[in-house]
Design a protein around this motif. Sequence first.
Motif, PDB file in Angstrom:
ATOM      1  N   LYS A   1       0.839  -1.206   0.000  1.00 24.03           N
ATOM      2  CA  LYS A   1       0.000   0.000   0.000  1.00 24.03           C
ATOM      3  C   LYS A   1       0.868   1.248   0.000  1.00 24.03           C
ATOM      4  CE  LYS A   1      -4.503  -0.176   0.153  1.00 24.03           C
ATOM      5  NZ  LYS A   1      -5.233   0.061  -1.046  1.00 24.03           N
ATOM      6  N   TYR A   2       1.912   1.254   0.843  1.00 26.70           N
ATOM      7  CA  TYR A   2       2.794   2.413   0.898  1.00 26.70           C
ATOM      8  C   TYR A   2       3.547   2.596  -0.419  1.00 26.70           C
ATOM      9  CZ  TYR A   2       2.011   3.401   5.819  1.00 26.70           C
ATOM     10  OH  TYR A   2       1.440   3.751   7.020  1.00 26.70           O
ATOM     11  N   MET A   3       3.910   1.501  -1.065  1.00 28.33           N
ATOM     12  CA  MET A   3       4.571   1.610  -2.374  1.00 28.33           C
ATOM     13  C   MET A   3       3.613   2.234  -3.392  1.00 28.33           C
ATOM     14  SD  MET A   3       7.658   0.605  -2.040  1.00 28.33           S
ATOM     15  CE  MET A   3       8.288   0.144  -3.629  1.00 28.33           C
TER      16      MET A   3
ATOM     17  N   ILE B   1       1.891   7.045  -6.441  1.00 28.94           N
ATOM     18  CA  ILE B   1       0.873   8.080  -6.692  1.00 28.94           C
ATOM     19  C   ILE B   1       1.436   9.455  -6.366  1.00 28.94           C
ATOM     20  CG2 ILE B   1      -1.343   8.969  -5.882  1.00 28.94           C
ATOM     21  CD1 ILE B   1      -2.241   6.030  -5.587  1.00 28.94           C
ATOM     22  N   SER B   2       2.134   9.579  -5.231  1.00 32.27           N
ATOM     23  CA  SER B   2       2.687  10.888  -4.855  1.00 32.27           C
ATOM     24  C   SER B   2       3.776  11.327  -5.837  1.00 32.27           C
ATOM     25  CB  SER B   2       3.214  10.860  -3.429  1.00 32.27           C
ATOM     26  OG  SER B   2       4.298   9.969  -3.316  1.00 32.27           O
ATOM     27  N   ILE B   3       4.565  10.390  -6.344  1.00 33.91           N
ATOM     28  CA  ILE B   3       5.578  10.741  -7.354  1.00 33.91           C
ATOM     29  C   ILE B   3       4.897  11.255  -8.613  1.00 33.91           C
ATOM     30  CG2 ILE B   3       7.287   9.737  -8.924  1.00 33.91           C
ATOM     31  CD1 ILE B   3       8.234   7.998  -6.571  1.00 33.91           C
ATOM     32  N   ASN B   4       3.825  10.582  -9.041  1.00 33.43           N
ATOM     33  CA  ASN B   4       3.090  11.026 -10.229  1.00 33.43           C
ATOM     34  C   ASN B   4       2.478  12.407 -10.007  1.00 33.43           C
ATOM     35  OD1 ASN B   4       3.676   8.774 -11.773  1.00 33.43           O
ATOM     36  ND2 ASN B   4       1.826   7.673 -11.126  1.00 33.43           N
ATOM     37  N   ILE B   5       1.910  12.626  -8.828  1.00 30.73           N
ATOM     38  CA  ILE B   5       1.320  13.946  -8.527  1.00 30.73           C
ATOM     39  C   ILE B   5       2.410  15.019  -8.553  1.00 30.73           C
ATOM     40  CG2 ILE B   5       0.276  15.315  -6.686  1.00 30.73           C
ATOM     41  CD1 ILE B   5      -1.367  12.830  -5.953  1.00 30.73           C
ATOM     42  N   SER B   6       3.558  14.725  -7.978  1.00 30.35           N
ATOM     43  CA  SER B   6       4.667  15.679  -7.960  1.00 30.35           C
ATOM     44  C   SER B   6       5.129  15.990  -9.386  1.00 30.35           C
ATOM     45  CB  SER B   6       5.815  15.111  -7.140  1.00 30.35           C
ATOM     46  OG  SER B   6       6.931  15.960  -7.191  1.00 30.35           O
TER      47      SER B   6
END
Length: 184
Positions: free
Chosen positions: A118-120, A125-130
Amino acid sequence: MIVGVKMAAAGEEAAALDSVRVAAPPAVLNLRTDADQREDLGHDGASENVGPAPKKPTNNNDGGVETAEEATEPAEPDINELCRDMFDKMAVFLQGELTATCEDYKLLENMNKLTSLKYMEMKDISINISRNLQDLNQKYASLQPYLDQINQIEEQVTALEQAAYKLDTYSKKLEAKFKKLEKR
């Protein structure tokens, strides 16, 4: 030794109390063997036909006790057998405890793996948002000169509009003066 006791009771209580058994203290019971009884009677053990003395029934009405008779205790099982049984049962118990503990650890391991996955996913997702945010910032920076030009044009249009209103007002005043002069 266990002694059966019948209490003086009436009706349903009598039926319920018929099966009550009370443990008698060892001092009350006669725990002597047949050989001890023969010695007390003066026999040398040659006569085998002598049995234990018959019990005399007592009719003591004090305290409501009608009769008391001696019950036989079951033979004691072998201590080795009891120990073996205890160790077998303890082994089964400990095996169950260890199995439960192992299952708990397996469950925790699975939960940790799922949490890690889940954390991966959240990291991806956070990398894509960034990355998308950086792209948007770059596009905004590239559009900034055009936005500045739009702001300048808007200011110029506002100034031109003000000038047009002033001109309209002046032309209305001029028309009014012309009509006045014409009437004269």
